[in-house]
Design a protein around this motif. Structure first.
Motif, PDB file in Angstrom:
ATOM      1  N   LEU A  92      -6.099  -3.037   6.908  1.00  0.00           N
ATOM      2  CA  LEU A  92      -6.631  -3.260   5.560  1.00  0.00           C
ATOM      3  C   LEU A  92      -6.198  -2.134   4.627  1.00  0.00           C
ATOM      4  CD1 LEU A  92      -8.499  -5.107   3.880  1.00  0.00           C
ATOM      5  CD2 LEU A  92     -10.408  -3.659   4.582  1.00  0.00           C
ATOM      6  N   GLY A  93      -6.249  -0.901   5.127  1.00  0.00           N
ATOM      7  CA  GLY A  93      -5.846   0.241   4.303  1.00  0.00           C
ATOM      8  C   GLY A  93      -4.385   0.179   3.908  1.00  0.00           C
ATOM      9  N   ARG A  94      -3.523  -0.153   4.881  1.00  0.00           N
ATOM     10  CA  ARG A  94      -2.089  -0.247   4.571  1.00  0.00           C
ATOM     11  C   ARG A  94      -1.821  -1.334   3.540  1.00  0.00           C
ATOM     12  NH1 ARG A  94      -1.695   0.861  10.209  1.00  0.00           N
ATOM     13  NH2 ARG A  94      -1.648  -1.360  10.705  1.00  0.00           N
ATOM     14  N   ALA A  95      -2.482  -2.477   3.711  1.00  0.00           N
ATOM     15  CA  ALA A  95      -2.299  -3.576   2.760  1.00  0.00           C
ATOM     16  C   ALA A  95      -2.839  -3.213   1.381  1.00  0.00           C
ATOM     17  CB  ALA A  95      -2.988  -4.841   3.285  1.00  0.00           C
ATOM     18  N   GLY A  96      -3.979  -2.527   1.368  1.00  0.00           N
ATOM     19  CA  GLY A  96      -4.581  -2.134   0.096  1.00  0.00           C
ATOM     20  C   GLY A  96      -3.702  -1.168  -0.685  1.00  0.00           C
ATOM     21  N   TRP A  97      -3.169  -0.161   0.018  1.00  0.00           N
ATOM     22  CA  TRP A  97      -2.306   0.797  -0.663  1.00  0.00           C
ATOM     23  C   TRP A  97      -1.004   0.148  -1.117  1.00  0.00           C
ATOM     24  CZ3 TRP A  97      -4.455   4.547  -2.796  1.00  0.00           C
ATOM     25  CH2 TRP A  97      -5.445   5.313  -2.182  1.00  0.00           C
ATOM     26  N   THR A  98      -0.479  -0.770  -0.314  1.00  0.00           N
ATOM     27  CA  THR A  98       0.744  -1.468  -0.726  1.00  0.00           C
ATOM     28  C   THR A  98       0.516  -2.230  -2.018  1.00  0.00           C
ATOM     29  OG1 THR A  98       1.546  -1.679   1.557  1.00  0.00           O
ATOM     30  CG2 THR A  98       2.427  -3.240  -0.067  1.00  0.00           C
ATOM     31  N   LEU A  99      -0.626  -2.918  -2.104  1.00  0.00           N
ATOM     32  CA  LEU A  99      -0.956  -3.650  -3.327  1.00  0.00           C
ATOM     33  C   LEU A  99      -1.097  -2.700  -4.514  1.00  0.00           C
ATOM     34  CD1 LEU A  99      -1.866  -6.169  -4.918  1.00  0.00           C
ATOM     35  CD2 LEU A  99      -4.201  -5.690  -4.111  1.00  0.00           C
ATOM     36  N   LEU A 100      -1.865  -1.649  -4.348  1.00  0.00           N
ATOM     37  CA  LEU A 100      -2.119  -0.738  -5.467  1.00  0.00           C
ATOM     38  C   LEU A 100      -0.851  -0.039  -5.954  1.00  0.00           C
ATOM     39  CD1 LEU A 100      -5.512   0.829  -4.311  1.00  0.00           C
ATOM     40  CD2 LEU A 100      -5.151  -0.836  -6.151  1.00  0.00           C
ATOM     41  N   HIS A 101      -0.036   0.444  -5.018  1.00  0.00           N
ATOM     42  CA  HIS A 101       1.212   1.096  -5.423  1.00  0.00           C
ATOM     43  C   HIS A 101       2.162   0.104  -6.094  1.00  0.00           C
ATOM     44  CE1 HIS A 101       0.521   5.063  -3.788  1.00  0.00           C
ATOM     45  NE2 HIS A 101       0.253   4.596  -2.594  1.00  0.00           N
ATOM     46  N   SER A 102       2.168  -1.131  -5.610  1.00  0.00           N
ATOM     47  CA  SER A 102       3.042  -2.140  -6.199  1.00  0.00           C
ATOM     48  C   SER A 102       2.597  -2.500  -7.614  1.00  0.00           C
ATOM     49  CB  SER A 102       3.074  -3.396  -5.319  1.00  0.00           C
ATOM     50  OG  SER A 102       3.612  -3.097  -4.041  1.00  0.00           O
ATOM     51  N   ILE A 103       1.292  -2.446  -7.844  1.00  0.00           N
ATOM     52  CA  ILE A 103       0.776  -2.685  -9.200  1.00  0.00           C
ATOM     53  C   ILE A 103       1.257  -1.579 -10.136  1.00  0.00           C
ATOM     54  CG2 ILE A 103      -1.328  -2.642 -10.602  1.00  0.00           C
ATOM     55  CD1 ILE A 103      -2.691  -4.219  -8.370  1.00  0.00           C
ATOM     56  N   THR A 104       1.214  -0.337  -9.684  1.00  0.00           N
ATOM     57  CA  THR A 104       1.692   0.747 -10.549  1.00  0.00           C
ATOM     58  C   THR A 104       3.185   0.608 -10.826  1.00  0.00           C
ATOM     59  OG1 THR A 104       2.237   2.324  -8.758  1.00  0.00           O
ATOM     60  CG2 THR A 104      -0.033   2.319  -9.551  1.00  0.00           C
ATOM     61  N   ALA A 105       3.924   0.102  -9.839  1.00  0.00           N
ATOM     62  CA  ALA A 105       5.378  -0.039 -10.006  1.00  0.00           C
ATOM     63  C   ALA A 105       5.731  -1.090 -11.047  1.00  0.00           C
ATOM     64  CB  ALA A 105       6.017  -0.402  -8.668  1.00  0.00           C
ATOM     65  N   SER A 106       4.873  -2.096 -11.204  1.00  0.00           N
ATOM     66  CA  SER A 106       5.155  -3.153 -12.183  1.00  0.00           C
ATOM     67  C   SER A 106       4.409  -2.936 -13.503  1.00  0.00           C
ATOM     68  CB  SER A 106       4.771  -4.520 -11.597  1.00  0.00           C
ATOM     69  OG  SER A 106       3.375  -4.592 -11.358  1.00  0.00           O
ATOM     70  N   TYR A 107       3.710  -1.842 -13.603  1.00  0.00           N
ATOM     71  CA  TYR A 107       2.936  -1.524 -14.806  1.00  0.00           C
ATOM     72  C   TYR A 107       3.893  -1.208 -15.962  1.00  0.00           C
ATOM     73  CZ  TYR A 107      -1.205   0.530 -17.158  1.00  0.00           C
ATOM     74  OH  TYR A 107      -2.265   0.806 -17.992  1.00  0.00           O
ATOM     75  N   PRO A 108       3.543  -1.595 -17.187  1.00  0.00           N
ATOM     76  CA  PRO A 108       4.426  -1.320 -18.332  1.00  0.00           C
ATOM     77  C   PRO A 108       4.634   0.173 -18.570  1.00  0.00           C
ATOM     78  CG  PRO A 108       2.758  -2.957 -18.897  1.00  0.00           C
ATOM     79  CD  PRO A 108       2.359  -2.379 -17.579  1.00  0.00           C
ATOM     80  N   VAL A 109       5.802   0.503 -19.096  1.00  0.00           N
ATOM     81  CA  VAL A 109       6.087   1.906 -19.434  1.00  0.00           C
ATOM     82  C   VAL A 109       5.105   2.384 -20.492  1.00  0.00           C
ATOM     83  CG1 VAL A 109       7.796   3.471 -20.435  1.00  0.00           C
ATOM     84  CG2 VAL A 109       8.525   1.680 -18.853  1.00  0.00           C
ATOM     85  N   THR A 110       4.877   1.524 -21.487  1.00  0.00           N
ATOM     86  CA  THR A 110       3.893   1.838 -22.517  1.00  0.00           C
ATOM     87  C   THR A 110       2.900   0.686 -22.635  1.00  0.00           C
ATOM     88  OG1 THR A 110       5.873   1.573 -23.910  1.00  0.00           O
ATOM     89  CG2 THR A 110       4.417   3.404 -24.394  1.00  0.00           C
ATOM     90  N   PRO A 111       1.813   0.706 -21.861  1.00  0.00           N
ATOM     91  CA  PRO A 111       0.829  -0.374 -21.875  1.00  0.00           C
ATOM     92  C   PRO A 111      -0.019  -0.371 -23.146  1.00  0.00           C
ATOM     93  CG  PRO A 111       0.056   1.412 -20.526  1.00  0.00           C
ATOM     94  CD  PRO A 111       1.462   1.765 -20.913  1.00  0.00           C
ATOM     95  N   SER A 112      -0.486  -1.531 -23.516  1.00  0.00           N
ATOM     96  CA  SER A 112      -1.354  -1.639 -24.689  1.00  0.00           C
ATOM     97  C   SER A 112      -2.719  -1.038 -24.371  1.00  0.00           C
ATOM     98  CB  SER A 112      -1.534  -3.113 -25.070  1.00  0.00           C
ATOM     99  OG  SER A 112      -2.264  -3.789 -24.040  1.00  0.00           O
ATOM    100  N   PRO A 113      -3.477  -0.649 -25.403  1.00  0.00           N
ATOM    101  CA  PRO A 113      -4.836  -0.130 -25.173  1.00  0.00           C
ATOM    102  C   PRO A 113      -5.697  -1.112 -24.387  1.00  0.00           C
ATOM    103  CG  PRO A 113      -4.142   0.370 -27.404  1.00  0.00           C
ATOM    104  CD  PRO A 113      -3.088  -0.561 -26.821  1.00  0.00           C
ATOM    105  N   GLN A 114      -5.519  -2.411 -24.658  1.00  0.00           N
ATOM    106  CA  GLN A 114      -6.310  -3.412 -23.945  1.00  0.00           C
ATOM    107  C   GLN A 114      -5.976  -3.419 -22.453  1.00  0.00           C
ATOM    108  OE1 GLN A 114      -6.089  -7.421 -25.498  1.00  0.00           O
ATOM    109  NE2 GLN A 114      -7.105  -8.299 -23.702  1.00  0.00           N
ATOM    110  N   LEU A 115      -4.677  -3.371 -22.134  1.00  0.00           N
ATOM    111  CA  LEU A 115      -4.279  -3.369 -20.727  1.00  0.00           C
ATOM    112  C   LEU A 115      -4.767  -2.101 -20.027  1.00  0.00           C
ATOM    113  CD1 LEU A 115      -2.849  -4.711 -18.382  1.00  0.00           C
ATOM    114  CD2 LEU A 115      -0.721  -3.602 -19.131  1.00  0.00           C
ATOM    115  N   GLN A 116      -4.739  -0.975 -20.730  1.00  0.00           N
ATOM    116  CA  GLN A 116      -5.239   0.266 -20.140  1.00  0.00           C
ATOM    117  C   GLN A 116      -6.721   0.131 -19.776  1.00  0.00           C
ATOM    118  OE1 GLN A 116      -4.102   3.985 -22.174  1.00  0.00           O
ATOM    119  NE2 GLN A 116      -2.586   2.795 -23.331  1.00  0.00           N
ATOM    120  N   SER A 117      -7.472  -0.478 -20.680  1.00  0.00           N
ATOM    121  CA  SER A 117      -8.901  -0.677 -20.428  1.00  0.00           C
ATOM    122  C   SER A 117      -9.116  -1.642 -19.263  1.00  0.00           C
ATOM    123  CB  SER A 117      -9.575  -1.219 -21.698  1.00  0.00           C
ATOM    124  OG  SER A 117     -10.926  -1.526 -21.466  1.00  0.00           O
ATOM    125  N   GLU A 118      -8.343  -2.723 -19.232  1.00  0.00           N
ATOM    126  CA  GLU A 118      -8.466  -3.712 -18.157  1.00  0.00           C
ATOM    127  C   GLU A 118      -8.068  -3.114 -16.808  1.00  0.00           C
ATOM    128  OE1 GLU A 118      -7.515  -7.728 -20.841  1.00  0.00           O
ATOM    129  OE2 GLU A 118      -5.914  -6.722 -19.721  1.00  0.00           O
TER     130      GLU A 118
END
Length: 205
Positions: free
Chosen positions: A102-128
């Motif tokens: 579960l830990g390995r899968a969780g970290w893979t998901l979280l790191h992958s989310i950061t990798a696809s995160y916008p370079v400059t996210p909107s204030p709304q996305l930052q809050s979400e």
């Protein structure tokens, strides 16, 4: 996602009549006072199953035991019993994940989310994104792991103003857990190579 306690705080006395008097090392109790599968490693879970099964001297068939019902590969039609107690040689791939999987899968998901995160996210996305992290920690199946993540976020507020900041923050969160587990820390300056672009030597294609 952190080092495990042996039992849930404050539950031992209240749940003494419904839980084993002695738990194998590493077995963690859930909020209901019962052993938590997603909070416990496979080896600890097997140790508990072995202990429970060995006490059941009247069991005639492994199919009537805790170990066989929950842990053997019966659903796939394969025999994985390695002892007279009906315990499997390895954990079947179609069983619920233990705390490490579960830990390995969780970290893979979280790191992958950061990798696809916008370079400059909107204030709304930052809050979400901040809201998502807190919700993720609350819903994480391993309750003590989630609480540990929540506690860490009170000290290290999520940095979500850019992809680079978010990626490094997540890497630092992962390193905090690695340190508790006695594992090596990762160089957070290389987080993008690991989770977004691939290594510079080209081995990721």
């Amino acid at each position: 996602m952190a080092a495990a306690p042996i039992e849930s705080p404050g539950q031992q006395a209240d749940q003494a009549d419904i839980q084993p008097k002695k738990l194998p090392k590493g077995v963690v109790l859930g909020p209901d006072g019962k052993p938590c599968r997603s909070c416990t490693s496979v080896s600890s879970w097997f140790a508990m199953a072995k202990s429970q099964t060995s006490k059941d001297s009247t069991a005639k068939s492994p199919n009537t035991t805790f170990a066989a019902g929950a842990l053997t590969g019966a659903a796939t039609g394969t025999s994985t019993a390695s002892t007279t107690l009906g315990l499997p040689e390895s954990y079947p791939s179609d069983c619920p994940p233990d705390v490490e999987q579960l830990g390995r899968a969780g970290w893979t998901l979280l790191h992958s989310i950061t990798a696809s995160y916008p370079v400059t996210p909107s204030p709304q996305l930052q809050s979400e994104t901040t809201s998502f992290l807190h919700t993720f920690a609350k819903l994480y199946p391993c309750w003590w792991c989630g609480k540990d993540f929540q506690k860490w976020m009170t000290k290290e507020v999520p940095r979500v103003s850019s992809r680079d900041e978010f990626g490094k923050w997540m890497c630092e969160a992962h390193n905090a857990v690695n340190e508790k587990l006695g594992k090596d820390k990762f160089d957070c300056e290389r987080w993008e190579e690991r989770w977004r672009t691939g290594w510079r030597d080209g081995r990721c294609g």
